[in-house]
Design an enzyme around this catalytic site. Structure first.
Site, mmCIF file in Angstrom:
data_model
loop_
_atom_site.group_PDB
_atom_site.id
_atom_site.type_symbol
_atom_site.label_atom_id
_atom_site.label_comp_id
_atom_site.label_asym_id
_atom_site.label_seq_id
_atom_site.Cartn_x
_atom_site.Cartn_y
_atom_site.Cartn_z
ATOM 1 N N GLY A 1 -2.342 36.427 -26.196
ATOM 2 C CA GLY A 1 -2.663 37.170 -24.987
ATOM 3 C C GLY A 1 -4.009 36.695 -24.496
ATOM 4 N N SER B 1 -1.602 31.631 -30.686
ATOM 5 C CA SER B 1 -2.378 31.484 -29.460
ATOM 6 C C SER B 1 -3.742 32.157 -29.608
ATOM 7 C CB SER B 1 -1.581 32.034 -28.276
ATOM 8 O OG SER B 1 -2.183 31.714 -27.051
ATOM 9 N N ALA B 2 -3.985 33.273 -28.913
ATOM 10 C CA ALA B 2 -5.272 33.956 -29.031
ATOM 11 C C ALA B 2 -5.551 34.379 -30.468
ATOM 12 C CB ALA B 2 -5.308 35.174 -28.109
ATOM 13 N N HIS C 1 -2.123 25.577 -27.068
ATOM 14 C CA HIS C 1 -1.443 25.156 -25.831
ATOM 15 C C HIS C 1 -2.056 23.883 -25.268
ATOM 16 C CE1 HIS C 1 0.389 29.240 -25.510
ATOM 17 N NE2 HIS C 1 -0.812 29.672 -25.849
ATOM 18 N N GLU D 1 1.868 22.803 -27.731
ATOM 19 C CA GLU D 1 2.897 23.816 -27.940
ATOM 20 C C GLU D 1 3.987 23.263 -28.852
ATOM 21 O OE1 GLU D 1 4.299 25.596 -24.359
ATOM 22 O OE2 GLU D 1 2.396 26.626 -24.021
#
Length: 252
Positions: free
Chosen positions: A101, A134-135, A171, A207
């Site tokens: 997020g 991700s985050a 990413h 990714e």
């Protein structure tokens, strides 16, 4: 000034991390592309995983998405935002998963709920397996300075949990020679980061890729290569299966 990872040889050997670039890969569902790695990583000893949904505004909806996925893999899931005492929830966790997020929102919430130090202690001292996406991968590193996100809130520090002594750019995107976009490329932004002194190397995870850390060993997994940026040195590409353990020792 960035937080540096300080741990004894004993605690380092207990460290187990699965740092995933992205939670959803084009053509698949939530965590589908890494579900086999998740099952191998948490194994059968872990029955319940503590989820941290702080990176998204809709924490209830996010927790449901993660809970449904992990249930399909054979794991029960608790969400830290439902706990009366978040620190105690971390203390009791068998495994931890921090979802993606907005990285700034995530880190601010981790500090606001006073769980940064406890997560670091549980992972490095108690050997609790930590998964980030991700985050959630960003906050496992030295700092969030190489996130791709907008600073929608301001955490008290950019220093993150510090489970590894380098940064990650999830990413990671290569330059598209056919694109007419005139903004900065990801490579240019990371180069700008390294124009500042005392900045650690940055692993660009495309990714589909993820980094598995077991003690003092780090291995690139997934379906895509990774790119390493080191201040003052040329970038280096690494294939799937590459041993990146040198990133954990500072020998780079």
């Amino acid at each position: 000034m960035f937080l540096r990872v300080t741990a004894t040889a004993e605690t380092i050997m207990k460290r187990r991390l699965l740092l995933v670039s992205n939670s959803t890969l084009h053509g698949g569902g939530y965590l589908d592309h890494c579900q086999d790695h998740i099952c191998t990583f948490f194994g059968r000893d872990v029955k319940r995983v503590l989820f941290v949904p702080y990176a998204l505004h809709d924490r209830d909806g996010y927790a449901k998405t993660a809970r449904d996925k992990f249930k399909s893999l054979g794991y029960e899931m608790d969400s830290i935002h439902e706990a009366t005492d978040p620190v105690d929830a971390v203390r009791k966790a068998e495994g931890i998963f921090i979802g993606g997020g907005n990285t700034f929102r995530l880190l601010k919430s981790l500090y606001d709920n006073k769980v940064v130090t406890e997560i670091r202690r549980r992972v490095l001292e108690d050997g609790v397996p930590y998964m980030g996406s991700s985050a959630g991968t960003n906050v496992a590193t030295v700092s969030i300075s190489t996130t791709n996100d907008m600073p929608i809130v301001y955490p008290p520090s950019f220093s993150a949990i510090g489970l590894v002594p380098f940064n990650i750019n999830p990413h990671y995107l290569d330059v598209d020679p056919k694109s007419r976009h005139m903004g900065e490329t990801r490579e240019q932004r990371i180069t700008q980061y390294h124009e500042e002194p005392d900045t650690p190397c940055v692993l660009g995870l495309r990714e589909g890729s993820m980094l598995l850390v077991e003690g003092n060993k780090a291995t690139l997994l997934g379906t895509t290569k990774a790119r390493l940026f080191t201040r003052g040195k040329p970038t280096v590409e690494y294939d799937i299966g590459s041993d990146l353990s040198f990133l954990l020792t500072g020998s780079h």
